[in-house]
Design a protein around this motif. Structure first.
Motif, short mmCIF file in Angstrom:
data_model
loop_
_atom_site.label_atom_id
_atom_site.label_comp_id
_atom_site.label_asym_id
_atom_site.label_seq_id
_atom_site.Cartn_x
_atom_site.Cartn_y
_atom_site.Cartn_z
N TYR A 193 -0.94 17.36 -48.16
CA TYR A 193 -3.17 17.66 -48.91
C TYR A 193 -3.80 17.62 -48.42
O TYR A 193 -3.90 16.59 -47.37
N TRP A 253 -2.87 25.78 -60.23
CA TRP A 253 -3.14 26.82 -58.95
C TRP A 253 -2.52 27.48 -58.17
O TRP A 253 -1.78 28.25 -58.79
N LEU A 281 -3.79 12.29 -56.46
CA LEU A 281 -4.53 13.64 -55.81
C LEU A 281 -4.26 15.17 -56.82
O LEU A 281 -4.48 16.14 -56.79
N GLU A 282 -3.41 14.52 -57.59
CA GLU A 282 -3.43 15.92 -58.77
C GLU A 282 -4.42 16.28 -60.05
O GLU A 282 -3.34 15.04 -60.68
N VAL A 365 -9.79 19.51 -52.77
CA VAL A 365 -8.53 19.10 -52.83
C VAL A 365 -7.66 19.69 -52.47
O VAL A 365 -6.92 21.35 -53.65
N ARG A 367 -3.46 21.78 -51.48
CA ARG A 367 -2.15 21.17 -51.01
C ARG A 367 -2.13 22.57 -49.76
O ARG A 367 -2.25 23.28 -50.12
#
Length: 380
Positions: A193, A253, A281-282, A365, A367
């Motif tokens: 991340y 996403w 963080l998800e 944030v 990925r």
């Protein structure tokens, strides 16, 4: 728990010492209704029994009933701690090896799917409706040592309340819903991340407190291929909880190109705390930093136009944009709620105007598939 006595044997030992241990937490399926039986709950990381498994460690809940007298609670707690100490003495070396293997396995989770939330498939009926005594998949009947009870109208609240008689032990033959299924399955990023500069200090400090390894990006990169989460709906809590305004996000996403500035935070997925990292963080995980309101400002619209200005912009876009009239008309025909909402109709055009804030509802944030931090990056 490989190599140790089965749960029934461990419970039997405590039972022989005068306790009534359970191999599950007795959550009533319907609040304050013993007839409804119990349901198995997988607790999220805000609870100790949900947190430590995400750090690849065993966890045990020792909870003595508040109605028991103090001496009884001390005795039961003491017996439980001694029983656990005996198990550690007998199996500790094997458990330590298992935790080492679990830590190592966690470093290889990139690209795999993890379950971040579970459902029992059971929802408490609305309006105080009594639950069926049994039935449904994943349900079995059990005998549970309880007390005689009755439902009465409370003179205090005016609502039905359960009154227990501790002088009349009773065996309840009730359903136990002991099956759960995944409610949120998320694929772990291949690399990790990235937290942009504006959030790096605060979020990095939180992650380090949990033993999560982070690195500071020293070199800026343009047009990095990332996955970005854009919310389609943000459902804010109506009242504060634990001093914060929680939010539940809907969205997906998607692949995008983003610039990564020097000073951003890179959090690699290849580390022992990978499971906990994903929970934090998800954005749709039940106890993520996003769910706890750390990024609420990203899901609040800051810029507004007076309706008369927005209306003029819409008319100009209709006149200058080929196909927009057809698209707008189709949306009016197919979406009755949209057609009846003046604000949504104006926003349809504002989103297509150059003044629209493209970061609105963008989760800050990303990925990434690659390792972004340089060899000389600062580590936390």
């Amino acid at each position: 728990m490989p190599g140790s006595a089965p749960p029934a044997a461990r419970c039997a030992k405590l039972a022989a010492q005068g306790s009534l241990p359970l191999p599950f937490y007795p959550d009533l399926a319907v609040t304050d209704d013993p007839d409804s039986g119990f349901r198995l709950t997988v607790y999220s990381p805000r609870f100790s029994t949900g947190y430590f498994p995400q750090r690849n460690r065993f966890t045990v809940l020792v909870e003595t009933h508040s109605w028991k007298d103090y001496a009884t609670r001390v005795r039961v707690t003491r017996n439980t701690i001694f029983a656990l100490a005996e198990l550690v003495a007998e199996h500790g070396l094997a458990w330590r090896e298992l935790t080492r293997e679990a830590d190592e396995a966690a470093t290889r989770l990139g690209g795999t799917e993890l379950v971040l939330d579970y459902s029992s498939g059971w929802r408490e009926p609305a309006g105080g409706v009594r639950a069926d005594a049994a039935g449904g998949s994943g349900t079995r009947m059990i005998d549970f040592p309880g007390y005689a009870w009755a439902r009465e109208i409370s003179p205090v609240s005016g609502e039905p309340v359960t009154i227990y008689d501790p002088h009349r032990p009773q065996i309840w033959h009730v359903p136990f819903r002991d099956q759960v299924s995944p409610a949120l399955v998320v694929r772990a990023p291949l690399g990790g991340y990235v937290v942009p500069c504006a959030w790096a200090a605060e979020i990095g400090a939180r992650l380090v407190l949990h033993g999560i390894h982070c690195e500071t990006v020293r070199t800026a990169s343009s047009g990095v291929r990332v996955e970005a989460f854009r919310a389609t709906q943000a459902h804010f809590g109506t009242t504060p909880f634990e001093g914060r305004t929680r939010v539940r996000l809907e969205g997906t996403w998607q692949r995008e190109l983003q610039d990564i500035a020097a000073g951003s935070l890179f959090v690699p997925i290849a580390q022992p705390g990978a499971r906990l990292l994903m929970h934090l963080l998800e954005p749709q995980a039940p106890d993520s930093l996003a769910a706890w309101g750390f990024f609420n400002a990203c899901f609040e619209q800051k810029e507004h136009m007076e309706p008369y200005v927005a209306d003029q912009i819409a008319r100009t876009l209709l006149a200058q944009t080929p196909g927009l009239q057809e698209e707008f008309g189709r949306r009016l025909r197919d979406d009755a709620a949209f057609a009846a909402n003046p604000g949504a109709r104006l926003e349809f055009f504002l989103r297509r105007h150059s003044s629209w804030d493209s970061s609105m509802n963008l989760y800050p944030v990303f990925r990434v598939d690659e390792l972004l931090a340089s060899p000389g990056a600062t580590r936390g």
